[in-house]
Motif scaffolding. Structure first.
Motif, PDB file in Angstrom:
ATOM      1  N   SER A   1      19.018  45.608 -11.099  1.00  0.00           N
ATOM      2  CA  SER A   1      18.477  45.723  -9.740  1.00  0.00           C
ATOM      3  C   SER A   1      16.998  45.365  -9.709  1.00  0.00           C
ATOM      4  O   SER A   1      16.558  44.617  -8.847  1.00  0.00           O
ATOM      5  N   ASP A   2      16.230  45.918 -10.659  1.00  0.00           N
ATOM      6  CA  ASP A   2      14.790  45.698 -10.633  1.00  0.00           C
ATOM      7  C   ASP A   2      14.409  44.246 -10.893  1.00  0.00           C
ATOM      8  O   ASP A   2      13.348  43.789 -10.469  1.00  0.00           O
ATOM      9  N   LEU A   3      15.276  43.529 -11.608  1.00  0.00           N
ATOM     10  CA  LEU A   3      14.975  42.106 -11.851  1.00  0.00           C
ATOM     11  C   LEU A   3      15.435  41.229 -10.683  1.00  0.00           C
ATOM     12  O   LEU A   3      15.315  40.015 -10.725  1.00  0.00           O
ATOM     13  N   GLY A   4      15.977  41.845  -9.626  1.00  0.00           N
ATOM     14  CA  GLY A   4      16.348  41.088  -8.428  1.00  0.00           C
ATOM     15  C   GLY A   4      17.786  40.616  -8.397  1.00  0.00           C
ATOM     16  O   GLY A   4      18.097  39.652  -7.690  1.00  0.00           O
ATOM     17  N   GLY A   5      18.660  41.251  -9.196  1.00  0.00           N
ATOM     18  CA  GLY A   5      20.079  40.858  -9.200  1.00  0.00           C
ATOM     19  C   GLY A   5      20.262  39.438  -9.721  1.00  0.00           C
ATOM     20  O   GLY A   5      19.379  38.899 -10.407  1.00  0.00           O
ATOM     21  N   TYR A   6      21.393  38.832  -9.378  1.00  0.00           N
ATOM     22  CA  TYR A   6      21.714  37.500  -9.905  1.00  0.00           C
ATOM     23  C   TYR A   6      20.625  36.478  -9.560  1.00  0.00           C
ATOM     24  O   TYR A   6      20.187  35.721 -10.436  1.00  0.00           O
ATOM     25  N   ASP A   7      20.166  36.469  -8.296  1.00  0.00           N
ATOM     26  CA  ASP A   7      19.196  35.451  -7.880  1.00  0.00           C
ATOM     27  C   ASP A   7      17.894  35.560  -8.677  1.00  0.00           C
ATOM     28  O   ASP A   7      17.366  34.558  -9.171  1.00  0.00           O
ATOM     29  N   GLY A   8      17.385  36.793  -8.781  1.00  0.00           N
ATOM     30  CA  GLY A   8      16.134  36.994  -9.520  1.00  0.00           C
ATOM     31  C   GLY A   8      16.302  36.629 -10.988  1.00  0.00           C
ATOM     32  O   GLY A   8      15.417  36.001 -11.597  1.00  0.00           O
ATOM     33  N   ILE A   9      17.418  37.001 -11.562  1.00  0.00           N
ATOM     34  CA  ILE A   9      17.653  36.733 -12.980  1.00  0.00           C
ATOM     35  C   ILE A   9      17.844  35.234 -13.223  1.00  0.00           C
ATOM     36  O   ILE A   9      17.336  34.687 -14.205  1.00  0.00           O
ATOM     37  N   PHE A  10      18.518  34.561 -12.294  1.00  0.00           N
ATOM     38  CA  PHE A  10      18.702  33.113 -12.449  1.00  0.00           C
ATOM     39  C   PHE A  10      17.336  32.413 -12.439  1.00  0.00           C
ATOM     40  O   PHE A  10      17.071  31.535 -13.262  1.00  0.00           O
ATOM     41  N   SER A  11      16.450  32.826 -11.514  1.00  0.00           N
ATOM     42  CA  SER A  11      15.124  32.188 -11.509  1.00  0.00           C
ATOM     43  C   SER A  11      14.352  32.529 -12.770  1.00  0.00           C
ATOM     44  O   SER A  11      13.605  31.697 -13.299  1.00  0.00           O
ATOM     45  N   GLY A  12      14.502  33.763 -13.249  1.00  0.00           N
ATOM     46  CA  GLY A  12      13.819  34.144 -14.490  1.00  0.00           C
ATOM     47  C   GLY A  12      14.299  33.311 -15.664  1.00  0.00           C
ATOM     48  O   GLY A  12      13.496  32.870 -16.502  1.00  0.00           O
ATOM     49  N   LEU A  13      15.608  33.063 -15.724  1.00  0.00           N
ATOM     50  CA  LEU A  13      16.157  32.251 -16.824  1.00  0.00           C
ATOM     51  C   LEU A  13      15.666  30.805 -16.723  1.00  0.00           C
ATOM     52  O   LEU A  13      15.361  30.164 -17.736  1.00  0.00           O
ATOM     53  N   ALA A  14      15.589  30.290 -15.477  1.00  0.00           N
ATOM     54  CA  ALA A  14      15.097  28.916 -15.282  1.00  0.00           C
ATOM     55  C   ALA A  14      13.654  28.817 -15.775  1.00  0.00           C
ATOM     56  O   ALA A  14      13.270  27.845 -16.447  1.00  0.00           O
TER      57      ALA A  14
ATOM     58  N   TRP B   1      28.752  37.848  -9.850  1.00  0.00           N
ATOM     59  CA  TRP B   1      28.148  38.414 -11.068  1.00  0.00           C
ATOM     60  C   TRP B   1      27.511  39.768 -10.787  1.00  0.00           C
ATOM     61  O   TRP B   1      27.594  40.683 -11.616  1.00  0.00           O
ATOM     62  N   ASP B   2      26.868  39.877  -9.608  1.00  0.00           N
ATOM     63  CA  ASP B   2      26.282  41.179  -9.236  1.00  0.00           C
ATOM     64  C   ASP B   2      27.379  42.239  -9.132  1.00  0.00           C
ATOM     65  O   ASP B   2      27.235  43.352  -9.649  1.00  0.00           O
ATOM     66  N   VAL B   3      28.477  41.848  -8.479  1.00  0.00           N
ATOM     67  CA  VAL B   3      29.589  42.797  -8.320  1.00  0.00           C
ATOM     68  C   VAL B   3      30.114  43.216  -9.694  1.00  0.00           C
ATOM     69  O   VAL B   3      30.339  44.400  -9.971  1.00  0.00           O
ATOM     70  N   GLY B   4      30.280  42.226 -10.605  1.00  0.00           N
ATOM     71  CA  GLY B   4      30.772  42.507 -11.958  1.00  0.00           C
ATOM     72  C   GLY B   4      29.852  43.464 -12.701  1.00  0.00           C
ATOM     73  O   GLY B   4      30.311  44.416 -13.345  1.00  0.00           O
ATOM     74  N   VAL B   5      28.540  43.208 -12.587  1.00  0.00           N
ATOM     75  CA  VAL B   5      27.567  44.057 -13.294  1.00  0.00           C
ATOM     76  C   VAL B   5      27.600  45.482 -12.741  1.00  0.00           C
ATOM     77  O   VAL B   5      27.655  46.455 -13.503  1.00  0.00           O
ATOM     78  N   TYR B   6      27.606  45.619 -11.397  1.00  0.00           N
ATOM     79  CA  TYR B   6      27.605  46.970 -10.830  1.00  0.00           C
ATOM     80  C   TYR B   6      28.927  47.696 -11.113  1.00  0.00           C
ATOM     81  O   TYR B   6      28.949  48.905 -11.334  1.00  0.00           O
ATOM     82  N   ALA B   7      30.020  46.932 -11.152  1.00  0.00           N
ATOM     83  CA  ALA B   7      31.317  47.552 -11.475  1.00  0.00           C
ATOM     84  C   ALA B   7      31.309  48.047 -12.919  1.00  0.00           C
ATOM     85  O   ALA B   7      31.782  49.159 -13.215  1.00  0.00           O
ATOM     86  N   ALA B   8      30.760  47.233 -13.834  1.00  0.00           N
ATOM     87  CA  ALA B   8      30.702  47.640 -15.245  1.00  0.00           C
ATOM     88  C   ALA B   8      29.821  48.875 -15.402  1.00  0.00           C
ATOM     89  O   ALA B   8      30.167  49.819 -16.127  1.00  0.00           O
ATOM     90  N   ALA B   9      28.659  48.868 -14.706  1.00  0.00           N
ATOM     91  CA  ALA B   9      27.750  50.020 -14.794  1.00  0.00           C
ATOM     92  C   ALA B   9      28.446  51.276 -14.262  1.00  0.00           C
ATOM     93  O   ALA B   9      28.352  52.355 -14.863  1.00  0.00           O
ATOM     94  N   ALA B  10      29.157  51.116 -13.135  1.00  0.00           N
ATOM     95  CA  ALA B  10      29.863  52.272 -12.555  1.00  0.00           C
ATOM     96  C   ALA B  10      30.932  52.780 -13.524  1.00  0.00           C
ATOM     97  O   ALA B  10      31.076  53.992 -13.727  1.00  0.00           O
ATOM     98  N   ALA B  11      31.665  51.842 -14.149  1.00  0.00           N
ATOM     99  CA  ALA B  11      32.712  52.247 -15.100  1.00  0.00           C
ATOM    100  C   ALA B  11      32.091  52.990 -16.276  1.00  0.00           C
ATOM    101  O   ALA B  11      32.656  53.981 -16.765  1.00  0.00           O
TER     102      ALA B  11
END
Lengths: 47, 509
Positions: free
Chosen positions: B204-217, A4-14
């Protein structure tokens, strides 16, 4: 970093790179059009 | 859209950017004021739109506030399903259009109603122009722009609507499609780049997937797995297919077809659509993920609980630095204005080129055609503004608009473009557009007058008892129920009508 991180950064880059590339092409074209005053106008009817 | 709770503090730099943006839009309109000699110059930019201009105008026109706030709202509540179930079908259709659109451009028509008129006659042309006009009344963008102006300048809503509409009318009516395409290019760049930066910074500032997953939880108080499930944990294949059907509007979208006719060559259309598709997809994905990030930000205590359709604004306002906030707000305005200007122009063409000239003034000069089209832009804006004060439930208007264009135009238009050799009589097309147009109006009148508003589903519903079993007809079902009748009318008319060549129909115009 997972998929998901890769997808988000790829979308932002695009969203940043592609439009800027398109805008560069546009600027080149518009500079030429302004220089030549070429707005594709239909030529006025000849007498 | 409720904007009362979003509080954005702007610096002088933000204000400077917003005012500069609005000034540039108006200046572009005036630059093109004297550059049109013919209707083709004004309405179709002399059929000279090249690939970069096509990309800018296509992307910015099709992504308005509905995408920005609507997709992020679904992301806020349901996660990535906002992209996979609701937005992805459109991407598929954009790709299909990349292969269909060049055929439209090869026909050398000015509007899709030209094609319908050439093949089916004046009546079919007039009815399809009416459906296009109904579709092009962009109440949603007008309301959105009004809310943004109200939020920015702390002015009454009605004044916000008028001020925003005035700016768009000035550059659209003075400069025509050249002004619209050039302003769209700026709007496209601002709205996409600022959204990309916002996504990058927020994620990025929310901590990427891991940070966002904990925020959603923390936000839900339970496992937020469904936020990252493409079906949202509840959508079935049938429901997703039903949503995909509504995206068929892309195939006969008046502003979309307008750009195709204005392109320089069929090749430019295909290249533009192929490059636009990943940008469209990335934009939808970004809106959805920012909505999801906003829910996580609430869970982490970074922002307060926003109204769902303000989720994107709330999280972006929290993370973007001064200057970039101004640019982002200009991008939001750009998203609305770039959509509104296109539909003002298209609906002015419907009024003057498609209806007034063929029906009342067939020998209207090019000069007058341009002058009347400019006035018709104002008329279209007045209608849109008036309706924006009248309608409270904007979604109902949109469903009606999408239904009327699909039901009226799709079948006869594609038959004329892709199955021309099978057309035996123009009666088929006339019957099809009449069935689609009047059938849609009758269906909506029935549902809105005899039905009731369902609080559960937030739509108009008409319960019918058939054979002891109750069936609920939703207003959205018009898009599924009417096309079979349109197809039937088309086939019957085509087979039984007076045999007439398309050339004769064209001559009759």
């Amino acid at each position: 970093m997972n998929g998901w991180d890769v997808g988000v950064y790829a979308a932002a880059a695009a969203l940043i790179i592609l439009p800027l590339g398109v805008f560069y092409l546009y600027l080149r074209e518009i500079a030429r059009r302004v220089k030549e005053n070429d707005w594709g106008r239909t030529p006025p009817p000849t007498l | 859209m409720d904007t009362t709770t979003v509080n954005i503090s702007l610096t002088w730099l933000d204000w400077a950017i917003i005012f500069l943006y609005m000034a540039v839009m108006i200046a572009i309109g005036f630059f093109f004021r004297k550059k049109q000699r013919s209707f083709e110059d004004y309405f179709l930019a002399s059929k000279g739109l090249t690939m970069p201009l096509m990309i800018g105008t296509l992307v910015s026109t099709f992504f308005g506030l509905d995408t920005l706030f609507g997709t992020s709202e679904i992301g806020f509540f349901e996660g990535v399903t906002g992209f996979f179930a609701y937005a992805l079908p459109y991407t598929g259709l954009y790709l299909i259009m990349a292969y269909l659109a060049p055929r439209f451009r090869q026909l050398e028509s000015n509007t899709f109603t030209d094609i319908i008129g050439d093949n089916y006659g004046k009546f079919a042309r007039a009815i399809s122009a009416c459906s296009s006009f109904f579709y092009s009344i962009n109440t949603m963008e007008i309301m959105g722009m009004g809310f943004i102006f109200t939020m920015l300048f702390k002015i009454p809503y009605w004044l916000g609507v008028l001020a925003a509409a005035l700016i768009v009318v000035i550059y659209t009516s003075t400069g025509g499609l050249w002004a619209v395409a050039v302003t769209d290019m700026f709007q496209f760049t601002i709205m996409t780049v600022t959204l990309g930066i916002a996504l990058l910074v927020c994620w990025s500032d929310l901590g990427g997937y891991d940070g966002i997953f904990s925020g959603l939880a923390a936000y839900l108080g339970e496992d937020p797995w469904y936020f990252f499930s493409p079906s949202g944990g509840y959508l079935t294949a049938g429901v997703i297919a039903a949503y995909a059907l509504t995206s068929l509007a892309v195939l006969c979208e008046p502003a979309f077809l307008h750009r195709i006719f204005a392109s320089r060559t069929p090749r430019e259309v295909r290249r533009a659509l192929l490059i636009s598709t990943p940008i469209w997809s990335a934009y939808e994905f970004a809106c959805c993920m920012l909505g999801l990030a906003a829910a996580a930000a609430v869970g982490l205590g970074v922002i307060g609980e926003p109204h769902a359709n303000q989720a994107l604004m709330a999280v972006v306002a929290r993370y973007l630095p001064p200057g970039l906030i101004g640019l982002f707000l200009a991008g939001v305005l750009a998203a609305a204005m770039s959509t509104a200007d296109s539909y003002f122009l298209v609906s002015s063409g419907n009024l003057v080129y498609d209806l007034y000239r063929p029906l009342f003034r067939p020998h209207l000069s090019e000069e007058k055609l341009v002058a009347y089209s400019k006035r018709a832009v104002v008329v279209s804006a007045v209608v849109s503004v008036a309706l924006s004060f009248y309608f409270e439930r904007i979604m109902g208007v949109w469903v009606f608009q999408a239904s009327i264009i699909i039901n009226t135009v799709l079948i006869p238009l594609y038959a004329a473009v892709f199955a021309k050799k099978r057309l035996k009589s123009r009666l088929g097309g006339s019957l099809a557009v009449a069935t689609g147009f009047f059938g849609t109006i009758a269906y909506y009148l029935l549902i809105t007058t005899a039905g009731r508003f369902s609080e559960e589903w937030e739509t108009m519903v008409l319960p019918l008892t058939i054979g002891g079993r109750t069936v609920e007809l939703w207003q959205e079902y018009g898009i599924f129920l009417i096309p079979p009748f349109v197809l039937l009318a088309f086939i019957i008319g085509n087979l039984c009508g007076k045999k007439e060549s398309p050339e004769r129909a064209k001559e009759a115009l």
